[in-house]
Design an enzyme around this catalytic site. Sequence first.
Site, PDB file in Angstrom:
ATOM      1  N   SER A 188       0.819  -1.217   0.000  1.00 23.40           N
ATOM      2  CA  SER A 188       0.000   0.000   0.000  1.00 23.40           C
ATOM      3  C   SER A 188       0.854   1.269   0.000  1.00 23.40           C
ATOM      4  O   SER A 188       2.012   1.262   0.419  1.00 23.40           O
ATOM      5  CB  SER A 188      -0.911  -0.002   1.225  1.00 23.40           C
ATOM      6  OG  SER A 188      -1.635  -1.209   1.302  1.00 23.40           O
TER       7      SER A 188
HETATM    8  N1  SAM Z   1      -0.605  -4.191   3.847  1.00 24.47           N
HETATM    9  C1  SAM Z   1       0.076  -4.911   2.807  1.00 24.47           C
HETATM   10  C2  SAM Z   1       1.511  -4.479   2.675  1.00 24.47           C
HETATM   11  O1  SAM Z   1       1.957  -3.640   3.462  1.00 24.47           O
HETATM   12  O2  SAM Z   1       2.201  -5.013   1.800  1.00 24.47           O
HETATM   13  C3  SAM Z   1      -0.627  -4.762   1.499  1.00 24.47           C
HETATM   14  C4  SAM Z   1      -1.753  -5.671   1.352  1.00 24.47           C
HETATM   15  S1  SAM Z   1      -2.406  -5.821  -0.253  1.00 24.47           S
HETATM   16  C5  SAM Z   1      -3.002  -4.230  -0.614  1.00 24.47           C
HETATM   17  C6  SAM Z   1      -3.848  -6.768   0.141  1.00 24.47           C
HETATM   18  C7  SAM Z   1      -3.580  -8.194   0.491  1.00 24.47           C
HETATM   19  O3  SAM Z   1      -4.789  -8.786   0.950  1.00 24.47           O
HETATM   20  C8  SAM Z   1      -3.126  -9.062  -0.675  1.00 24.47           C
HETATM   21  O4  SAM Z   1      -1.879  -9.628  -0.374  1.00 24.47           O
HETATM   22  C9  SAM Z   1      -4.212 -10.114  -0.809  1.00 24.47           C
HETATM   23  O5  SAM Z   1      -3.743 -11.378  -1.215  1.00 24.47           O
HETATM   24  C10 SAM Z   1      -4.774 -10.139   0.593  1.00 24.47           C
HETATM   25  N2  SAM Z   1      -6.136 -10.680   0.744  1.00 24.47           N
HETATM   26  C11 SAM Z   1      -7.212 -10.493  -0.054  1.00 24.47           C
HETATM   27  N3  SAM Z   1      -8.275 -11.148   0.445  1.00 24.47           N
HETATM   28  C12 SAM Z   1      -7.866 -11.743   1.605  1.00 24.47           C
HETATM   29  C13 SAM Z   1      -8.502 -12.547   2.594  1.00 24.47           C
HETATM   30  N4  SAM Z   1      -9.798 -12.888   2.516  1.00 24.47           N
HETATM   31  N5  SAM Z   1      -7.766 -12.977   3.648  1.00 24.47           N
HETATM   32  C14 SAM Z   1      -6.457 -12.650   3.761  1.00 24.47           C
HETATM   33  N6  SAM Z   1      -5.798 -11.900   2.846  1.00 24.47           N
HETATM   34  C15 SAM Z   1      -6.496 -11.440   1.797  1.00 24.47           C
END
Ligand code: SAM
Length: 217
Positions: free
Chosen positions: A62
């Site tokens: 992000s």
């Molecule tokens: N905060 C993270 C970072 O600092 O790198 C960025 C996260 S990214 C925007 C969103 C993440 O949410 C992705 O890696 C995706 O695979 C995960 N995701 C989506 N749906 C999910 C779920 N139901 N449970 C866990 N992770 C999930």
Amino acid sequence: MDRFKRQRVKMVDSQIRSRGVADIRVLKAMEKIPRHLFIDEGLIDQAYNDNPLPIGERQTISQPYMVAVMTEALELQGSEKVLELGTGSGYQTAILAELAERVFSIERISLLASKARKVLESLGYFSVVIRVGDGTYGWSEEAPFDGIIVSAGSPDIPRPLVEQLAVGGRLVIPVGGRYSQTLYRVTRLSENVEDVKKEDLGGCRFVNLIGEHGWRE
Ligand code: SAM
């Protein structure tokens, strides 16, 4: 000061403090965590830019400002137990580990979870527990949580997350459409799961939260 530290100080000053994030602990954590270690080497020169970056598997780390806003909204003092949905690169996880006592993080893509685990361990964050799975169910064995942070956009607020929030605890989550959302802070006010305060923290744009209480793939 090494060049990355200089870039971090500048990032915090020009992208985060200047836009109103004032929690000194959040600002210090963001000056400390080496964001460039959470992305591919080929993108290292962009590590401290004012935008999200690809981390593979069609996911992103992000935007630093968004990490700061969401973290500040949790109002962490240091003694909390926090749940994170969407470990991604592990960068936000490291920030949380600096600011709370215990961090539980769920990532649905196992490759990202294992990469994040490696970086976090190499930086000494052994107190973080990462699990692979659908975070929309929460982590009932470890509930209640003082803070829950969701770094993917959801069509609605997953009910298990409110159920697993401690009374007085805060849930920060982007809610809305597949391509743009509103960031909400939901504070649980009593044992009654319906008794919450919901605050609009502004517009945002996240990848989809995919799962039983999120989007279908
Ligand atoms: N905060 C993270 C970072 O600092 O790198 C960025 C996260 S990214 C925007 C969103 C993440 O949410 C992705 O890696 C995706 O695979 C995960 N995701 C989506 N749906 C999910 C779920 N139901 N449970 C866990 N992770 C999930």
